[in-house]
Design a protein around this motif. Structure first.
Motif, PDB file in Angstrom:
ATOM      1  N   MET A 139      -9.826   4.229   3.084  1.00  0.00           N
ATOM      2  CA  MET A 139      -8.990   3.245   2.404  1.00  0.00           C
ATOM      3  C   MET A 139      -9.670   2.951   1.081  1.00  0.00           C
ATOM      4  O   MET A 139     -10.898   2.870   1.018  1.00  0.00           O
ATOM      5  N   ALA A 157      -4.388   2.850   8.702  1.00  0.00           N
ATOM      6  CA  ALA A 157      -5.019   4.024   8.092  1.00  0.00           C
ATOM      7  C   ALA A 157      -5.500   4.991   9.169  1.00  0.00           C
ATOM      8  O   ALA A 157      -5.259   6.204   9.087  1.00  0.00           O
ATOM      9  N   SER A 169      -5.247   9.243   2.348  1.00  0.00           N
ATOM     10  CA  SER A 169      -5.994   8.005   2.117  1.00  0.00           C
ATOM     11  C   SER A 169      -4.981   6.881   2.017  1.00  0.00           C
ATOM     12  O   SER A 169      -3.904   7.060   1.460  1.00  0.00           O
ATOM     13  N   LEU A 170      -5.321   5.728   2.549  1.00  0.00           N
ATOM     14  CA  LEU A 170      -4.466   4.562   2.384  1.00  0.00           C
ATOM     15  C   LEU A 170      -4.963   3.837   1.145  1.00  0.00           C
ATOM     16  O   LEU A 170      -6.115   3.411   1.099  1.00  0.00           O
ATOM     17  N   TRP A 202       0.834  -1.205   0.000  1.00  0.00           N
ATOM     18  CA  TRP A 202       0.000   0.000   0.000  1.00  0.00           C
ATOM     19  C   TRP A 202       0.861   1.244   0.000  1.00  0.00           C
ATOM     20  O   TRP A 202       2.056   1.194   0.221  1.00  0.00           O
ATOM     21  N   TYR A 239       0.261   5.866   0.564  1.00  0.00           N
ATOM     22  CA  TYR A 239      -0.651   6.913   0.992  1.00  0.00           C
ATOM     23  C   TYR A 239      -0.881   7.894  -0.148  1.00  0.00           C
ATOM     24  O   TYR A 239       0.061   8.371  -0.772  1.00  0.00           O
ATOM     25  N   CYS A 276      -5.912   8.861   8.238  1.00  0.00           N
ATOM     26  CA  CYS A 276      -6.573   8.736   6.932  1.00  0.00           C
ATOM     27  C   CYS A 276      -8.085   8.855   7.062  1.00  0.00           C
ATOM     28  O   CYS A 276      -8.665   8.407   8.047  1.00  0.00           O
TER      29      CYS A 276
END
Length: 162
Positions: free
Chosen positions: A120, A112, A83-84, A71, A73, A117
Motif C-alpha cells: 500500500m 490490499a 498495489s493499493l 483508493w 489499484y 497486493c
C-alpha cells in the motif's frame, strides 16, 4: 480494535455530495482549496462509472458520516503484483484521535491483502507532522530517494499534442 459505534461502509452513488464535501474539507486543511475542483458528478463517474476508476469508503460514527478514504489499484512491476494506492483519507477534526483513521487504514490493508497486493502506498505533505507521526505509528516508512512527478493542465495537454 474498531472504535465503538464506528461503521466503515463502501461508498454508494448517493454519497457523491458527501465525498465532494469531505474532499473540499481535506483541501482546506492542506491549503489546496484551489485544486479541489471535482464535482459531485465527477465523483459519481470516478467511483460508479463504467468502468469504475477508484473505490471509496465512508466512516460513520454514531450513524453520522465523519470521514472517508478513496483508493485505486496500481501495479508494481518489480513485485509483479498490484498495489493499493491510497489517494486520500480524511477524518473530520472533531473526530480525530478516536481510532477512526487507524480503523480505516486497517480496513484498507485487509482489502490490499485480499486483492493480492504487494504493498500500500500514499503521499503526505512534508509539513503535515501529525499525519506523518500517525503513519509512522502504523509502521509506514517514507520512500527515500524518490520524488513524485506530475504532469497536469497545460503541460499535460502540450505533451499529448506533441
Amino acid at each position: 480494535m474498531t472504535p465503538p459505534g464506528l461503521l466503515l461502509r463502501d461508498a454508494a452513488p448517493g454519497d457523491a455530495p458527501l465525498l465532494a464535501r469531505f474532499v473540499r474539507a481535506l483541501a482546506a486543511y492542506e491549503r489546496l482549496e484551489h485544486e479541489a475542483v471535482g464535482t459531485e458528478e465527477d465523483f459519481r463517474r470516478l467511483l460508479f462509472g463504467t468502468p469504475p476508476r477508484a473505490e471509496a469508503l465512508i466512516a460513520e460514527s454514531g450513524g453520522a458520516p465523519v470521514g472517508f478514504a478513496l483508493w485505486y489499484y496500481a501495479v508494481s512491476t518489480f513485485l509483479a503484483k498490484p498495489s493499493l494506492y491510497v489517494e486520500d483519507v480524511f477524518v473530520e477534526p472533531a473526530h480525530r484521535g478516536r481510532g477512526i483513521g487507524r480503523a480505516i487504514f486497517r480496513d484498507l490493508a485487509r482489502r490490499a491483502l485480499a486483492a493480492g497486493c504487494g504493498r500500500m502506498e500514499w503521499s503526505v505533505l512534508d509539513w503535515n507532522a501529525p499525519a506523518i507521526a500517525f503513519y509512522r505509528s502504523l509502521g509506514a516508512r517514507p520512500r527515500e530517494g524518490w520524488t513524485l512527478q506530475r504532469l497536469s493542465g497545460p503541460a499535460l495537454a502540450a505533451l499529448a499534442a506533441a
